[in-house]
Motif scaffolding. Structure first.
Motif, mmCIF file in Angstrom:
data_model
loop_
_atom_site.group_PDB
_atom_site.id
_atom_site.type_symbol
_atom_site.label_atom_id
_atom_site.label_comp_id
_atom_site.label_asym_id
_atom_site.label_seq_id
_atom_site.Cartn_x
_atom_site.Cartn_y
_atom_site.Cartn_z
ATOM 1 N N ASP A 110 0.851 -1.187 0.000
ATOM 2 C CA ASP A 110 0.000 0.000 0.000
ATOM 3 C C ASP A 110 0.886 1.236 0.000
ATOM 4 O O ASP A 110 1.892 1.293 0.703
ATOM 5 N N HIS A 112 0.524 4.019 1.315
ATOM 6 C CA HIS A 112 0.575 4.691 2.610
ATOM 7 C C HIS A 112 1.601 4.041 3.536
ATOM 8 O O HIS A 112 1.987 4.633 4.538
ATOM 9 N N ASN A 113 2.030 2.828 3.201
ATOM 10 C CA ASN A 113 3.033 2.145 4.006
ATOM 11 C C ASN A 113 4.455 2.462 3.558
ATOM 12 O O ASN A 113 5.410 2.013 4.181
ATOM 13 N N LYS A 131 6.730 0.147 5.694
ATOM 14 C CA LYS A 131 6.115 -0.490 6.861
ATOM 15 C C LYS A 131 5.337 -1.721 6.414
ATOM 16 O O LYS A 131 4.461 -1.640 5.566
ATOM 17 N N THR A 133 4.130 -4.175 8.964
ATOM 18 C CA THR A 133 3.118 -4.158 10.020
ATOM 19 C C THR A 133 3.480 -3.014 10.952
ATOM 20 O O THR A 133 4.451 -2.309 10.727
ATOM 21 N N SER A 134 2.719 -2.865 12.023
ATOM 22 C CA SER A 134 3.021 -1.778 12.952
ATOM 23 C C SER A 134 4.367 -1.984 13.640
ATOM 24 O O SER A 134 5.012 -1.027 14.046
ATOM 25 N N SER A 137 9.249 -3.210 9.802
ATOM 26 C CA SER A 137 9.454 -2.356 8.641
ATOM 27 C C SER A 137 10.775 -2.728 7.980
ATOM 28 O O SER A 137 11.724 -3.136 8.644
#
Length: 147
Positions: A110, A112-113, A131, A133-134, A137
């Motif tokens: 995505d 945004h990542n 990124k 996952t939270s 990265s």
């Protein structure tokens, strides 16, 4: 009043936690919004089962994310741009351009990542964080060259 959180709630805890809150807060906010249940024997068993299922799901997903992270760290992208006098670029390289290049390589990310602080406006080699996952990265290496 003891309640079981069904979802993560800031300042209270994570899903599955059994916490003590004021009765009015539980009755008027948490329970009607579906964020919590009363801490009865039956509900505790349900919460324990949900926690086990969530842990197994996280374990499965983390293996997939680890492989995606390893693939991202190996990825190098070359983006060709037009330049004018003094090696000045026409336009800039944005997260959308990086996402399209990643999709051409077979990686689905995505836009945004892609953690690009500001668009790239100069030729060179860049390491861009992505990124997964939270908590995870990786980095991709981007070569911005002339056409």
């Amino acid at each position: 009043m003891e309640i079981i959180l069904l979802h993560d709630v800031d300042s209270l805890g994570e899903a599955g936690d059994i916490i003590r809150v004021k009765p009015g807060y539980a009755r008027n906010k948490l329970i009607p919004e579906g964020l919590a249940l009363r801490a009865s024997k039956k509900n505790r068993a349900i919460a324990d089962e949900r926690k086990k299922v969530a842990k197994s799901r996280i374990k499965r997903e983390s293996a997939a994310f680890e492989s995606q992270l390893a693939e991202l760290n190996k990825t190098e992208i070359t983006i060709e741009v037009q330049v004018g006098d003094d090696e000045k670029m026409f336009g800039s390289v944005t997260t959308m351009d990086l996402q399209k290049s990643l999709e051409e390589k077979g990686l689905s990310v995505d836009r945004h990542n892609i953690l690009l602080d500001e668009p790239i406006k100069a030729l060179g080699i860049y390491r861009i964080p992505v990124k997964v996952t939270s908590e995870l990265s990786g980095e991709i290496k981007v070569y911005v060259i002339t056409t």
